[in-house]
Design a protein around this motif. Sequence first.
Motif, mmCIF file in Angstrom:
data_model
loop_
_atom_site.group_PDB
_atom_site.id
_atom_site.type_symbol
_atom_site.label_atom_id
_atom_site.label_comp_id
_atom_site.label_asym_id
_atom_site.label_seq_id
_atom_site.Cartn_x
_atom_site.Cartn_y
_atom_site.Cartn_z
ATOM 1 N N ILE A 180 28.522 -10.308 -31.695
ATOM 2 C CA ILE A 180 28.294 -8.968 -31.129
ATOM 3 C C ILE A 180 28.655 -8.988 -29.639
ATOM 4 N N ASP A 181 28.197 -10.025 -28.939
ATOM 5 C CA ASP A 181 28.528 -10.157 -27.512
ATOM 6 C C ASP A 181 30.043 -10.249 -27.299
ATOM 7 N N GLY A 182 30.720 -10.820 -28.259
ATOM 8 C CA GLY A 182 32.176 -10.949 -28.168
ATOM 9 C C GLY A 182 32.899 -9.669 -28.548
ATOM 10 N N GLY A 183 32.142 -8.622 -28.877
ATOM 11 C CA GLY A 183 32.772 -7.321 -29.126
ATOM 12 C C GLY A 183 32.879 -6.896 -30.579
ATOM 13 N N SER A 184 32.449 -7.750 -31.520
ATOM 14 C CA SER A 184 32.530 -7.354 -32.931
ATOM 15 C C SER A 184 31.533 -6.239 -33.225
ATOM 16 N N LYS A 185 31.974 -5.222 -33.976
ATOM 17 C CA LYS A 185 31.108 -4.086 -34.301
ATOM 18 C C LYS A 185 30.859 -3.960 -35.804
ATOM 19 N N HIS A 186 31.764 -4.486 -36.590
ATOM 20 C CA HIS A 186 31.615 -4.405 -38.046
ATOM 21 C C HIS A 186 31.623 -5.813 -38.610
ATOM 22 N N ILE A 187 30.443 -6.420 -38.567
ATOM 23 C CA ILE A 187 30.348 -7.832 -38.955
ATOM 24 C C ILE A 187 29.910 -7.957 -40.410
ATOM 25 N N GLY A 188 30.722 -8.650 -41.190
ATOM 26 C CA GLY A 188 30.365 -8.898 -42.582
ATOM 27 C C GLY A 188 29.618 -10.213 -42.699
ATOM 28 N N ASP A 253 35.514 -6.727 -38.328
ATOM 29 C CA ASP A 253 36.060 -7.490 -37.201
ATOM 30 C C ASP A 253 35.247 -8.752 -36.897
ATOM 31 N N GLY A 254 34.402 -9.139 -37.855
ATOM 32 C CA GLY A 254 33.634 -10.371 -37.691
ATOM 33 C C GLY A 254 33.114 -10.804 -39.055
ATOM 34 N N VAL A 255 33.027 -12.133 -39.272
ATOM 35 C CA VAL A 255 32.463 -12.628 -40.525
ATOM 36 C C VAL A 255 31.493 -13.764 -40.198
ATOM 37 N N PHE A 256 30.267 -13.619 -40.711
ATOM 38 C CA PHE A 256 29.304 -14.714 -40.624
ATOM 39 C C PHE A 256 29.119 -15.268 -42.039
ATOM 40 N N ALA A 257 29.386 -16.563 -42.208
ATOM 41 C CA ALA A 257 29.327 -17.172 -43.539
ATOM 42 C C ALA A 257 28.216 -18.219 -43.561
ATOM 43 N N PRO A 278 40.600 -15.464 -32.894
ATOM 44 C CA PRO A 278 39.424 -14.579 -32.903
ATOM 45 C C PRO A 278 39.724 -13.158 -32.377
ATOM 46 N N GLU A 279 40.990 -12.887 -31.964
ATOM 47 C CA GLU A 279 41.285 -11.607 -31.311
ATOM 48 C C GLU A 279 40.835 -10.400 -32.137
ATOM 49 N N GLN A 280 41.248 -10.380 -33.427
ATOM 50 C CA GLN A 280 40.917 -9.214 -34.252
ATOM 51 C C GLN A 280 39.686 -9.441 -35.138
ATOM 52 N N MET A 281 39.362 -10.670 -35.348
ATOM 53 C CA MET A 281 38.194 -10.981 -36.177
ATOM 54 C C MET A 281 37.602 -12.319 -35.746
ATOM 55 N N GLN A 282 36.298 -12.317 -35.447
ATOM 56 C CA GLN A 282 35.613 -13.571 -35.136
ATOM 57 C C GLN A 282 34.972 -14.118 -36.416
ATOM 58 N N VAL A 283 34.918 -15.427 -36.524
ATOM 59 C CA VAL A 283 34.319 -16.044 -37.719
ATOM 60 C C VAL A 283 33.372 -17.166 -37.285
ATOM 61 N N ILE A 284 32.179 -17.187 -37.888
ATOM 62 C CA ILE A 284 31.240 -18.289 -37.663
ATOM 63 C C ILE A 284 30.707 -18.773 -39.016
ATOM 64 N N GLY A 285 30.607 -20.069 -39.171
ATOM 65 C CA GLY A 285 30.044 -20.636 -40.397
ATOM 66 C C GLY A 285 28.746 -21.378 -40.110
ATOM 67 N N VAL A 342 27.851 -24.352 -32.217
ATOM 68 C CA VAL A 342 28.947 -25.117 -31.621
ATOM 69 C C VAL A 342 30.138 -24.171 -31.499
ATOM 70 N N GLU A 343 30.424 -23.739 -30.259
ATOM 71 C CA GLU A 343 31.492 -22.738 -30.101
ATOM 72 C C GLU A 343 32.863 -23.382 -30.069
ATOM 73 N N ARG A 344 33.726 -22.913 -30.951
ATOM 74 C CA ARG A 344 35.104 -23.418 -30.984
ATOM 75 C C ARG A 344 36.067 -22.227 -30.888
ATOM 76 N N ASP A 345 37.199 -22.286 -31.572
ATOM 77 C CA ASP A 345 38.244 -21.284 -31.341
ATOM 78 C C ASP A 345 38.187 -20.043 -32.230
ATOM 79 N N SER A 346 37.210 -19.959 -33.133
ATOM 80 C CA SER A 346 37.186 -18.798 -34.021
ATOM 81 C C SER A 346 36.303 -17.674 -33.474
ATOM 82 N N THR A 347 35.759 -17.879 -32.278
ATOM 83 C CA THR A 347 35.017 -16.803 -31.601
ATOM 84 C C THR A 347 35.560 -16.674 -30.183
ATOM 85 N N LYS A 348 35.266 -15.509 -29.563
ATOM 86 C CA LYS A 348 35.836 -15.272 -28.225
ATOM 87 C C LYS A 348 35.031 -15.967 -27.131
#
Lengths: 348, 348
Positions: A180-188, A253-257, A278-285, A342-348
């Motif tokens: 959300i902080d990275g700008g995602s508004k529609h997180i699945g 624009d975001g996926v939490f798995a 992560p530009e158009q979609m951020q992903v965290i597992g 652990v923040e890597r390259d799939s988030t902003k």
Amino acid sequence: MKRKITLKQIARELDVSISTVSKALRNSEEISADTIEKVQAFAKLYNYKPNNIALSLKNRRTKKIGVIIPEIVHHFFSNVIKGIEKVANKHGYNVIVALSNESFDKEVLNMEMLANGSIDGFILSISKETLMLKDYHHFRETINQGMPIVMFDRVVNEINCDKVIVDDFDGAKNAVKIMIDGGSKHIGIITTKDYVSVGSLRTNGYLSALQLSGITASDELVLKVEDGLDTEENSDKLYKTIQSLFDNNPQMDGVFAVNELFALIAMKVAHERGIKIPEQMQVIGFTNGVLSKYATPSLTTVSQHAQQIGEQSAYLLIERLEKDEDLEEDGWKTVIVKTDVVERDSTK
Amino acid sequence: MKRKITLKQIARELDVSISTVSKALRNSEEISADTIEKVQAFAKLYNYKPNNIALSLKNRRTKKIGVIIPEIVHHFFSNVIKGIEKVANKHGYNVIVALSNESFDKEVLNMEMLANGSIDGFILSISKETLMLKDYHHFRETINQGMPIVMFDRVVNEINCDKVIVDDFDGAKNAVKIMIDGGSKHIGIITTKDYVSVGSLRTNGYLSALQLSGITASDELVLKVEDGLDTEENSDKLYKTIQSLFDNNPQMDGVFAVNELFALIAMKVAHERGIKIPEQMQVIGFTNGVLSKYATPSLTTVSQHAQQIGEQSAYLLIERLEKDEDLEEDGWKTVIVKTDVVERDSTK
């Protein structure tokens, strides 16, 4: 010597379930008087003695720990075992592993097999089927016989024993907040069915993070993956299911798995559709494994510290075993192992 | 009842290795007469009976299979166990798993622990340290006591028993040939030290494929990864080692890796250096796991059919157990499970 009859053989002979036999032997109110009589008579006839070994536990130590896990092809569980091994070996204990394969019957049988004089105590994570059936009599029975259990990850409130869990709710909440902080508004969210305790806690953490940020949750964005789809053989079906989450939510624009495999497949689907991470979609597992680290882009994860969970579980069990007091006399501990993002390259 | 003393305790008390105790108890010529006398006197004093359980095997079946693997955080081994479970359960056997953690001592102790009345037979893959030491007395002793062993993947010619292996040499040769056919001229290999039998066979398969195509092999292109670097904790060191393979070989246009992790890291290094896969560099890994399938680009692999290896191993062991003949009287089988190359996006 007469061969010892097993729970399974009694069940087969009388054409009832293993659970029924197990409950009938301890006069459970859930079982009809008729069945109890039949099972007990049969057990007596064949000299079935469920308690004889456990009763003599106090005088006899095998220095072995029994571990029962739902699945072995799973980075989380194998790392927990690594942690258990480390602490157990340091204290002179050996570790024996058996698999429930997510089956209730197999969990019951494995506990019977190992409790039968092979080990001093259990470390286990509950099978999905057991959680669905809410039948925990085999844990209760084992503990009542004087054999301690430490549960990890998939635990239940109904059983009093030592437990090691992670802060699933907070871990998920923190992860979603980062998106959300990275700008995602529609997180699945890609999660499990609700009866899997950890999946449900993570789903609630996700919902809580949305709510705190004033984002209205949408059912469309919540994918609860059917049981059995999260295995490698079924990964093609899983792939299709995750594709439909993308189809139903073009604005996502975001996926939490809730696990690594779900996250990795989501990244693959995004990649194929030309969606930039992560530009158009951020992903965290959830679960920080080798897959996450070497994925392209590398995946931001909620690290569960699986090895630490194993270590803590072994400490609790060994402490309990070496105290040599009655199990009930001492309060049960629940250790919470904190997750980290652990923040890597799939988030902003 | 007097507590039973273990091999480990004898070793500790006498300040000798576990292997020495084990060998001294069977009057090995490798051990000095003095040590043999000391060990045997101590064992007698504490009533150590290594053979008593195994000798009564014929009359007693536990319907349990003991599996000893070197490592659990490994896609190949966990899938082998899945295969063993499948066949074992179908035939009414339970499976108990113990880990050697690539240690000789732990392998010996685990075999002692499980052979001690808990199981009917072993399925195992040899630890790296055992292969390095070439000390196989514990296998020989177990078989001599009448308990069958099936070895898989990491096997040795020195021990007569049933074995399940893959065609490591041919699998590697076929994989490298695909890269040569795709135009690669400077193919590197990321493999293990030579004493790991499967690593060595795969290296030879690689060399054979080069030779057949008239390509001169170069030592610079052969990276034999140090032991212990192929674990997740050490993956940063492994990363650096693989980077130096790239540094030393700027002309490298193909990488054959003997496992999935090596291949995945090679792809990551290539990606970071702007080397396009497969256009500028083709990559193939051994072991077809979920990492390979969902990597970007997806990884071409030599599939070992790990589950099938587990199934075959279980069939061989159960067949042997249920034959009820003397182990020596029947010829030993070696089943070869053929590998396949699964072509994906990392090759042309």
